[in-house]
Design an enzyme around this catalytic site. Sequence first.
Site, PDB file in Angstrom:
ATOM      1  N   ASP A  17      37.709  56.642 108.099  1.00  0.00           N
ATOM      2  CA  ASP A  17      37.038  57.849 107.633  1.00  0.00           C
ATOM      3  C   ASP A  17      36.818  58.808 108.793  1.00  0.00           C
ATOM      4  O   ASP A  17      36.503  58.380 109.912  1.00  0.00           O
ATOM      5  CB  ASP A  17      35.690  57.472 107.010  1.00  0.00           C
ATOM      6  CG  ASP A  17      35.143  58.552 106.099  1.00  0.00           C
ATOM      7  OD1 ASP A  17      35.853  59.553 105.857  1.00  0.00           O
ATOM      8  OD2 ASP A  17      33.999  58.407 105.630  1.00  0.00           O
ATOM      9  N   GLY A  18      36.974  60.098 108.515  1.00  0.00           N
ATOM     10  CA  GLY A  18      36.655  61.114 109.506  1.00  0.00           C
ATOM     11  C   GLY A  18      37.830  61.907 110.028  1.00  0.00           C
ATOM     12  O   GLY A  18      37.660  62.742 110.919  1.00  0.00           O
ATOM     13  N   HIS A  34      44.916  63.596 110.076  1.00  0.00           N
ATOM     14  CA  HIS A  34      45.593  62.456 109.461  1.00  0.00           C
ATOM     15  C   HIS A  34      46.699  61.922 110.382  1.00  0.00           C
ATOM     16  O   HIS A  34      46.893  60.703 110.480  1.00  0.00           O
ATOM     17  CB  HIS A  34      46.185  62.856 108.110  1.00  0.00           C
ATOM     18  CG  HIS A  34      45.154  63.231 107.093  1.00  0.00           C
ATOM     19  ND1 HIS A  34      44.063  62.428 106.803  1.00  0.00           N
ATOM     20  CD2 HIS A  34      45.036  64.328 106.286  1.00  0.00           C
ATOM     21  CE1 HIS A  34      43.332  63.005 105.871  1.00  0.00           C
ATOM     22  NE2 HIS A  34      43.896  64.153 105.539  1.00  0.00           N
ATOM     23  N   ARG A  68      42.244  65.250  95.826  1.00  0.00           N
ATOM     24  CA  ARG A  68      42.214  66.215  96.927  1.00  0.00           C
ATOM     25  C   ARG A  68      43.187  67.362  96.645  1.00  0.00           C
ATOM     26  O   ARG A  68      44.054  67.257  95.765  1.00  0.00           O
ATOM     27  CB  ARG A  68      42.596  65.518  98.239  1.00  0.00           C
ATOM     28  CG  ARG A  68      41.577  64.482  98.695  1.00  0.00           C
ATOM     29  CD  ARG A  68      41.943  63.918 100.052  1.00  0.00           C
ATOM     30  NE  ARG A  68      40.940  62.958 100.516  1.00  0.00           N
ATOM     31  CZ  ARG A  68      40.940  62.414 101.722  1.00  0.00           C
ATOM     32  NH1 ARG A  68      41.896  62.723 102.595  1.00  0.00           N
ATOM     33  NH2 ARG A  68      39.997  61.561 102.074  1.00  0.00           N
ATOM     34  N   LEU A 128      50.228  39.183 113.606  1.00  0.00           N
ATOM     35  CA  LEU A 128      49.150  39.802 112.839  1.00  0.00           C
ATOM     36  C   LEU A 128      49.559  40.005 111.387  1.00  0.00           C
ATOM     37  O   LEU A 128      50.673  40.458 111.094  1.00  0.00           O
ATOM     38  CB  LEU A 128      48.786  41.161 113.449  1.00  0.00           C
ATOM     39  CG  LEU A 128      47.696  41.966 112.721  1.00  0.00           C
ATOM     40  CD1 LEU A 128      46.336  41.304 112.923  1.00  0.00           C
ATOM     41  CD2 LEU A 128      47.679  43.412 113.223  1.00  0.00           C
ATOM     42  N   ARG A 185      33.276  50.718 108.890  1.00  0.00           N
ATOM     43  CA  ARG A 185      33.500  52.065 108.362  1.00  0.00           C
ATOM     44  C   ARG A 185      33.130  53.073 109.434  1.00  0.00           C
ATOM     45  O   ARG A 185      32.039  53.025 110.000  1.00  0.00           O
ATOM     46  CB  ARG A 185      32.691  52.333 107.098  1.00  0.00           C
ATOM     47  CG  ARG A 185      32.968  53.760 106.575  1.00  0.00           C
ATOM     48  CD  ARG A 185      32.557  53.982 105.156  1.00  0.00           C
ATOM     49  NE  ARG A 185      33.033  55.310 104.724  1.00  0.00           N
ATOM     50  CZ  ARG A 185      33.173  55.689 103.474  1.00  0.00           C
ATOM     51  NH1 ARG A 185      32.892  54.844 102.499  1.00  0.00           N
ATOM     52  NH2 ARG A 185      33.599  56.896 103.165  1.00  0.00           N
TER      53      ARG A 185
END
Length: 237
Positions: A17-18, A34, A68, A128, A185
């Site tokens: 977020d952000g 982004h 959006r 991973l 978050r």
Amino acid sequence: MSDTIKKAPAHVAIILDGNGRWAKKRHLPRNAGHMQGSKVVEQICEDAHNLGIKYLTVYAFSTENWKRPKDEVDALMKLLDRYLKNCIERSSKNNMRVRVLGDISALNQKLQDKIVELEEKSKGNTGLNFQVALNYGGRDEMLRAIRKCAADCVDGRITPGDIDEAYFDGRLDTAGIPDPDLLIRTSGEQRISNFLLWQLAYTEFYFTDVLWPDFNKKELKKAIEYYENRDRRFGGV
């Protein structure tokens, strides 16, 4: 801060977020945030692996994100297209297994094909385990799982009484993946926004004011150290 991690959580989930606020602070278009955010994802995958994390799940695009502005969604889809292409190469180079959570049928066919290719080519990798939530919503995931259970009943494979937590868990997008130990978050928001609603039942939450494009290994270690210091009693007194 010490570089020593006593015991990293096996599975870390992150709500990214952000990005938009990061771009706004710099008088840049939202897409710049982004783009920077996607670069941070790449680095955090490497950092997580080096810190001993086995599973990393990120919330990249929710079922609600379609609301959006169209130009922003279109830019995100183009960014996703490039990201998936790079991820195919990176997963092979880094021995990383990649799985996508969510209903990919809403994405265009080109993206769907790349997702299938990425999952297939990386399924044998042993490093991973990286999960990307795309067109994902926790309620949508559970509804899809319920429909699968209902279909199994109708087809006579099971009876309603056969459906327990393990059976239901196996019908979720995360089947075979352990529940997160730690949820992070970024950006100061303190809600889970329809993310992994079933899987977060016993997860520790860590909220930070750091915007996602500014998140780094130092911030990841802060979250892990918070987790290490929690007294996880699981219902004890």
